[in-house]
Design an enzyme around this catalytic site. Structure first.
Site, short mmCIF file in Angstrom:
data_model
loop_
_atom_site.label_atom_id
_atom_site.label_comp_id
_atom_site.label_asym_id
_atom_site.label_seq_id
_atom_site.Cartn_x
_atom_site.Cartn_y
_atom_site.Cartn_z
N HIS A 2 31.77 12.28 -27.36
CA HIS A 2 30.57 11.99 -28.14
C HIS A 2 30.52 12.95 -29.32
CE1 HIS A 2 29.36 15.22 -25.36
NE2 HIS A 2 28.64 15.63 -26.39
N HIS A 9 27.90 15.18 -32.25
CA HIS A 9 26.60 15.71 -32.67
C HIS A 9 26.69 15.82 -34.18
CE1 HIS A 9 25.64 17.17 -28.53
NE2 HIS A 9 26.95 17.18 -28.45
N GLU A 56 26.96 21.90 -33.21
CA GLU A 56 26.17 22.68 -32.23
C GLU A 56 26.61 24.13 -32.25
OE1 GLU A 56 25.84 20.29 -28.49
OE2 GLU A 56 23.93 20.27 -29.51
N HIS A 95 32.77 16.26 -29.09
CA HIS A 95 32.98 16.84 -27.75
C HIS A 95 33.73 15.86 -26.87
CE1 HIS A 95 29.30 19.67 -28.35
NE2 HIS A 95 30.42 20.17 -28.86
C1 LIG Z 1 22.54 14.36 -22.50
N1 LIG Z 1 23.80 15.04 -22.62
C2 LIG Z 1 24.41 15.52 -21.38
C3 LIG Z 1 24.56 14.34 -20.45
N2 LIG Z 1 25.49 14.59 -19.33
C4 LIG Z 1 25.03 14.51 -18.01
C5 LIG Z 1 24.45 13.35 -17.58
C6 LIG Z 1 24.02 13.28 -16.24
C7 LIG Z 1 24.14 14.33 -15.36
C8 LIG Z 1 24.74 15.50 -15.83
O1 LIG Z 1 24.91 16.55 -15.03
C9 LIG Z 1 24.13 16.62 -13.91
C10 LIG Z 1 25.19 15.59 -17.14
S1 LIG Z 1 27.03 14.90 -19.73
O2 LIG Z 1 27.62 15.67 -18.69
O3 LIG Z 1 27.68 13.67 -20.02
C11 LIG Z 1 26.90 15.87 -21.09
S2 LIG Z 1 28.21 16.72 -21.82
C12 LIG Z 1 27.21 17.48 -22.98
S3 LIG Z 1 27.84 18.59 -24.12
N3 LIG Z 1 27.08 18.38 -25.49
O4 LIG Z 1 27.58 19.92 -23.64
O5 LIG Z 1 29.26 18.25 -24.27
C13 LIG Z 1 25.92 17.05 -22.80
C14 LIG Z 1 25.73 16.15 -21.75
ZN LIG Z 2 28.06 17.49 -26.90
#
Ligand SMILES: CN[C@H]1CN(c2cccc(OC)c2)S(=O)(=O)c2sc(S(N)(=O)=O)cc21
Ligand SMILES: [Zn+2]
Length: 228
Positions: free
Chosen positions: A94, A96, A106, A119
């Site tokens: 994804h 940002h 970020e 990312h």
């Molecule tokens: C909204 N964003 C997060 C969503 N996620 C998520 C969803 C459900 C459960 C969970 O953990 C319990 C994580 S995710 O793991 O896909 C990631 S990765 C990420 S980043 N920017 O640090 O790469 C942000 C998020």
């Molecule tokens: Zn991210």
């Protein structure tokens, strides 16, 4: 639950009220201070290696702060470098970005923000049985961060993705990506990186991420990295 975001009433300063981990000791993103970053000789000993497949039939989601592509790839492997003996598998990637190309990344480098940040999110398949389980452990996820720099040449692979955004103008909308995507093409040629133990940068802010942030940005055009 109230929708988290980036405004004064639902932004990072209040996330800890709803998401306790957001108040933790290893929260991401961070400002990477290059003068105090130490080079770790045994990281050079074990090279970071990655292998991805080309994927079709991918879906893209408008996250409200950029886009996200669910891309679970059982055939992908990320290992070595700071990852010890474990193998990590791609789950999703994804980006940002911001309203203008003056900001959007970020992580910052010596206080400097880039136009955006890609990312690639991986999870530890050696130790854990699922992504959700891995996200509960300090070595559960490994995220490759690649900065976007705005220049004159567009990035063909990013174009395959952002060309679909006109179909998903609103947060929560999905659409299919007609092209085949090879995540390898997102990575810069110079493979120097900074690494640190951190967290998801958004709620639930789990402190489960081994961050690997590439030093060299990839170049995209202004159109490829800003909201329309
Ligand atoms: C909204 N964003 C997060 C969503 N996620 C998520 C969803 C459900 C459960 C969970 O953990 C319990 C994580 S995710 O793991 O896909 C990631 S990765 C990420 S980043 N920017 O640090 O790469 C942000 C998020
Ligand atoms: Zn991210």
């Amino acid at each position: 639950a109230a929708e988290w975001g980036y405004s004064p009433t639902n932004g990072p300063d209040v996330w800890a009220r709803l998401f306790p981990q957001a108040g933790g000791a290893r929260q991401s993103p961070v400002d990477i201070c290059t003068s105090i970053a130490s080079s770790d000789s045994n990281l050079e000993m074990k090279k970071l290696t990655f292998a991805y497949e080309s994927q079709s039939d991918l879906r893209i989601l408008n996250t409200g702060h950029g886009w996200k592509v669910e891309a679970p790839q059982s055939g992908s492997r990320l290992e070595g470098g700071p990852l010890g003996e474990d193998i990590y598998q791609l789950e999703q990637f994804h980006c940002h970005w911001g309203e203008t190309s003056a900001e959007g990344s970020e992580h910052t480098v010596d206080g400097r923000a880039y136009a955006g940040e890609l990312h690639l999110v991986h999870w530890n398949t050696t130790k854990y049985q699922s992504f959700a389980e891995a996200a509960q452990h300090p070595d559960g996820l490994a995220v490759l961060g690649v900065f976007f720099d705005v220049g004159n040449e567009s990035n063909d692979e990013i174009e395959k993705i952002v060309s679909t955004l006109s179909e998903i103008k609103f947060k929560g909308q999905f659409t299919d990506i007609p092209d085949v995507i090879d995540p390898t093409t997102f990575l810069p040629s110079g493979l120097g990186y900074w690494t640190y133990l951190g967290s998801l940068t958004t709620p639930p802010c789990n402190e489960c991420v081994i961050w690997i942030v590439y030093k060299e940005p990839i170049t995209v055009t202004e159109e490829q990295v800003t909201y329309h």
